[in-house]
Enzyme design. Sequence first.
Site, mmCIF file in Angstrom:
data_model
loop_
_atom_site.group_PDB
_atom_site.id
_atom_site.type_symbol
_atom_site.label_atom_id
_atom_site.label_comp_id
_atom_site.label_asym_id
_atom_site.label_seq_id
_atom_site.Cartn_x
_atom_site.Cartn_y
_atom_site.Cartn_z
ATOM 1 N N SER A 1 -24.724 -9.020 -9.802
ATOM 2 C CA SER A 1 -24.472 -8.753 -10.986
ATOM 3 C C SER A 1 -23.149 -8.006 -11.325
ATOM 4 C CB SER A 1 -25.504 -8.334 -11.908
ATOM 5 O OG SER A 1 -25.824 -7.161 -11.380
ATOM 6 N N LYS B 1 -11.715 -5.680 -2.262
ATOM 7 C CA LYS B 1 -12.959 -6.075 -1.303
ATOM 8 C C LYS B 1 -14.244 -5.588 -1.833
ATOM 9 C CE LYS B 1 -10.102 -5.567 2.843
ATOM 10 N NZ LYS B 1 -8.707 -5.051 2.423
ATOM 11 N N HIS C 1 -18.004 -5.310 -2.893
ATOM 12 C CA HIS C 1 -19.208 -5.258 -2.165
ATOM 13 C C HIS C 1 -20.329 -4.535 -2.953
ATOM 14 C CE1 HIS C 1 -21.294 -4.878 2.082
ATOM 15 N NE2 HIS C 1 -22.087 -5.443 1.016
ATOM 16 N N ASP C 2 -21.094 -5.107 -3.697
ATOM 17 C CA ASP C 2 -21.954 -4.445 -4.455
ATOM 18 C C ASP C 2 -23.278 -5.526 -4.657
ATOM 19 O OD1 ASP C 2 -23.483 -2.557 -6.331
ATOM 20 O OD2 ASP C 2 -21.491 -1.780 -6.676
ATOM 21 N N ASP D 1 0.797 -1.082 -0.124
ATOM 22 C CA ASP D 1 -0.157 0.012 0.141
ATOM 23 C C ASP D 1 0.956 1.102 -0.153
ATOM 24 O OD1 ASP D 1 -2.510 -1.125 -0.044
ATOM 25 O OD2 ASP D 1 -2.083 -2.003 2.113
ATOM 26 N N ARG E 1 2.737 -2.276 6.515
ATOM 27 C CA ARG E 1 3.756 -1.304 6.917
ATOM 28 C C ARG E 1 4.914 -1.245 7.557
ATOM 29 N NH1 ARG E 1 -1.366 2.200 8.850
ATOM 30 N NH2 ARG E 1 -2.282 0.221 9.289
ATOM 31 N N THR F 1 -9.650 -6.145 10.723
ATOM 32 C CA THR F 1 -8.970 -6.079 11.867
ATOM 33 C C THR F 1 -8.897 -4.774 12.512
ATOM 34 O OG1 THR F 1 -6.913 -5.883 10.524
ATOM 35 C CG2 THR F 1 -7.595 -8.000 11.337
ATOM 36 N N ARG G 1 1.988 -7.984 13.209
ATOM 37 C CA ARG G 1 2.930 -7.170 13.673
ATOM 38 C C ARG G 1 4.342 -7.918 14.347
ATOM 39 N NH1 ARG G 1 0.340 -4.495 10.945
ATOM 40 N NH2 ARG G 1 -0.476 -2.551 11.276
#
Length: 231
Positions: free
Chosen positions: A70, A64, A66-67, A9, A209, A117, A179
């Site tokens: 279709s 991720k 989410h809709d 990221d 990170r 999380t 971590r």
Amino acid sequence: MARICVALDVPWERAIKIVKDLYDFFETYPLILKIGHKIYLEKGGDAVKELKEDFPYEVFLDLKLHDIPSVVGLAVEKISELGTDYTTVHLLGGPEMVKEAVKNKGSMKILGVTILTSHDENYIKFLKSNFEDIKNFTLYLARVGIENGVDGVVCSGEEVEFLKKNIEKDFIAVVPGIRIKKEKRHDQKRVLTPAEAKKRGADVIVIGREITESKNPVYVVERALKMMGEI
């Protein structure tokens, strides 16, 4: 064997530098490279294609989804066409959405996201859920996914052992919020060390990170692998 997944990221140039450094040191270890919204919005599907062309690692496009069913089905189909190895859908989207994702996945693996999380027990109260705790809500969502064909689930390390014991089918358990130094929580509320996650049953351990913000990403990955007993 538990595998490390590197959450990239960061800006694309930084991500490529990290991956090159890791490849030079861990050429034969099966790392998984995870890219999310930041890189996808910067590079689009070319990010997946370039990583697959230049490195021998699996690529996990973590959007991720989410809709409505279709829309998710069409998105999954396009993600699969990029050569992606894994992608994610939110299990809160329900059985029909999950089925549509699975139907369109091709050779790609679908991972169902349970509870992020960054959430804790207060999230259950916010949802006004009938579940007494986050552990049983996570189990419910995981079952929704697995019963409808997902290949694995994304869950906290605090729930992974509970899921493995209570779900009969084999599934890939992907555990973020890892971590090496647990005091470095950032915005995560439920965290474990790599060794703890592996012991509890994690198959894929996501570290972000601590690797991407380090001056020496290779050292961080090496340390994590040693903690897990993989090297």
